[in-house]
Write a protein that holds these residues in place. Structure first.
Motif, PDB file in Angstrom:
ATOM      1  N   THR A 107      38.249  43.879  49.782  1.00 47.63           N
ATOM      2  CA  THR A 107      38.388  42.422  49.750  1.00 47.63           C
ATOM      3  C   THR A 107      37.950  41.829  51.089  1.00 47.63           C
ATOM      4  N   THR A 163      39.254  38.635  53.595  1.00 52.52           N
ATOM      5  CA  THR A 163      40.348  37.681  53.801  1.00 52.52           C
ATOM      6  C   THR A 163      39.941  36.640  54.831  1.00 52.52           C
ATOM      7  N   THR A 209      42.668  33.005  51.835  1.00 54.08           N
ATOM      8  CA  THR A 209      41.791  33.252  50.688  1.00 54.08           C
ATOM      9  C   THR A 209      41.352  34.706  50.699  1.00 54.08           C
ATOM     10  N   THR A 214      39.025  37.434  48.637  1.00 49.52           N
ATOM     11  CA  THR A 214      37.941  37.567  47.659  1.00 49.52           C
ATOM     12  C   THR A 214      37.677  39.041  47.373  1.00 49.52           C
ATOM     13  N   ASN A 215      37.592  39.366  46.091  1.00 45.22           N
ATOM     14  CA  ASN A 215      37.311  40.744  45.683  1.00 45.22           C
ATOM     15  C   ASN A 215      35.840  41.056  45.929  1.00 45.22           C
ATOM     16  N   THR A 216      35.570  41.953  46.865  1.00 47.27           N
ATOM     17  CA  THR A 216      34.198  42.346  47.179  1.00 47.27           C
ATOM     18  C   THR A 216      33.843  43.706  46.592  1.00 47.27           C
ATOM     19  N   LEU A 252      41.935  39.642  40.049  1.00 46.13           N
ATOM     20  CA  LEU A 252      40.632  39.243  40.600  1.00 46.13           C
ATOM     21  C   LEU A 252      39.525  40.155  40.074  1.00 46.13           C
ATOM     22  N   GLU A 278      35.762  37.153  42.471  1.00 47.59           N
ATOM     23  CA  GLU A 278      36.775  36.115  42.344  1.00 47.59           C
ATOM     24  C   GLU A 278      37.738  36.133  43.537  1.00 47.59           C
ATOM     25  N   SER A 279      38.485  35.003  43.695  1.00 46.04           N
ATOM     26  CA  SER A 279      39.375  34.854  44.852  1.00 46.04           C
ATOM     27  C   SER A 279      40.788  34.499  44.432  1.00 46.04           C
ATOM     28  N   TYR A 297      44.746  33.112  46.320  1.00 43.29           N
ATOM     29  CA  TYR A 297      45.124  32.238  47.436  1.00 43.29           C
ATOM     30  C   TYR A 297      46.625  32.316  47.720  1.00 43.29           C
TER      31      TYR A 297
END
Length: 243
Positions: A111, A113, A128, A130-132, A168, A172-173, A175
């Motif tokens: 992810t 951050t 935030t 986010t799935n990487t 996620l 997608e992210s 929060y």
């Protein structure tokens, strides 16, 4: 004798009869208006042979069937003459990467951050994640935060518990909103933190998984006090900012 005509008279009558016959034949060769009729036979055939060709006819020399090179060119252009179908171009829309494999717990290794201070609400920060990675991951519970000099993980706002685990897909992210300090100045033990570590809880919500993420903070740092707290992870930014 009076009943016998002289031979000279018979010759005159014969000549007159021949003249009348010739006149009759000439009259038959003209129409009612006096125009001469078109001749037939050899002259008529010559007129037909020299007539202009039909423009709609296709000459064998220019026909695609008689000229393979021309036929191949038409086929490659997607046309069969001026009225043939025109080639089309298909437009494709890029799709986000699909998740592959069994879902996993979100952690720092898969992810990204980001920590962003907010103007409103005041003294708040938005996290935030986010799935990487290439697989769907779950954000369990809430972020376990460790600011510079902090002795314990800030408490969570109980009422912010989501109805379902934040999920996620790749790209997608999720929060979380963090209250840094009391807006009315009632907080105690305030100080400026320069660094932040974010740990991710596992499914049980009692232990962290993997290494911590270290999102950068503003150069001047963030002021925090005893009212420091966080929300649970939320599926949407709006839900996070409600607290």
């Amino acid at each position: 004798m009076s009943g016998i005509r002289p031979s000279g008279t018979r010759l005159a009558v014969a000549a007159a009869t021949a003249a009348l016959a010739a006149l009759s034949l000439t009259a038959c060769g003209n129409d009612a208006t006096g125009a001469r009729a078109e001749p037939t036979g050899t002259n008529s055939a010559a007129s037909t042979a020299t007539a202009a060709p039909d423009p709609s006819a296709t000459s064998p020399a220019t026909s695609p069937a008689a000229n393979p090179a021309s036929s191949k060119a038409l086929a490659s252009s997607g046309q069969s003459g001026s009225g043939g179908p025109k080639p089309t171009t298909r437009h494709t829309t890029a799709k986000p990467p699909a998740s592959s494999g069994k879902p996993v717990t979100c952690q720092a290794s898969d992810t990204k951050t980001v920590a962003a201070p907010l103007n409103r609400p005041v003294n708040h920060m938005l996290l935030t994640v986010t799935n990487t990675g290439s697989r769907t991951c779950y954000l369990y519970a809430y972020p376990a935060l460790q600011f510079t000099g902090a002795q314990a993980v800030p408490p969570v706002i109980a009422d912010s518990h989501p109805q379902a685990v934040v999920t996620l897909a790749p790209g997608e992210s999720g929060y979380a909103s963090v209250t840094l300090a009391a807006a009315d100045g009632t907080g105690t033990n305030g100080y400026t933190a320069k660094t932040l570590a974010v740990y991710f809880y596992g499914r049980s919500g009692n232990e962290s998984v993997g290494a911590a993420a270290h999102p950068p903070l503003p150069a001047k740092g963030l002021y925090i006090d005893s009212t420091l707290k966080t929300t649970y992870w939320q599926q949407s930014m709006d839900d996070a900012l409600n607290w």
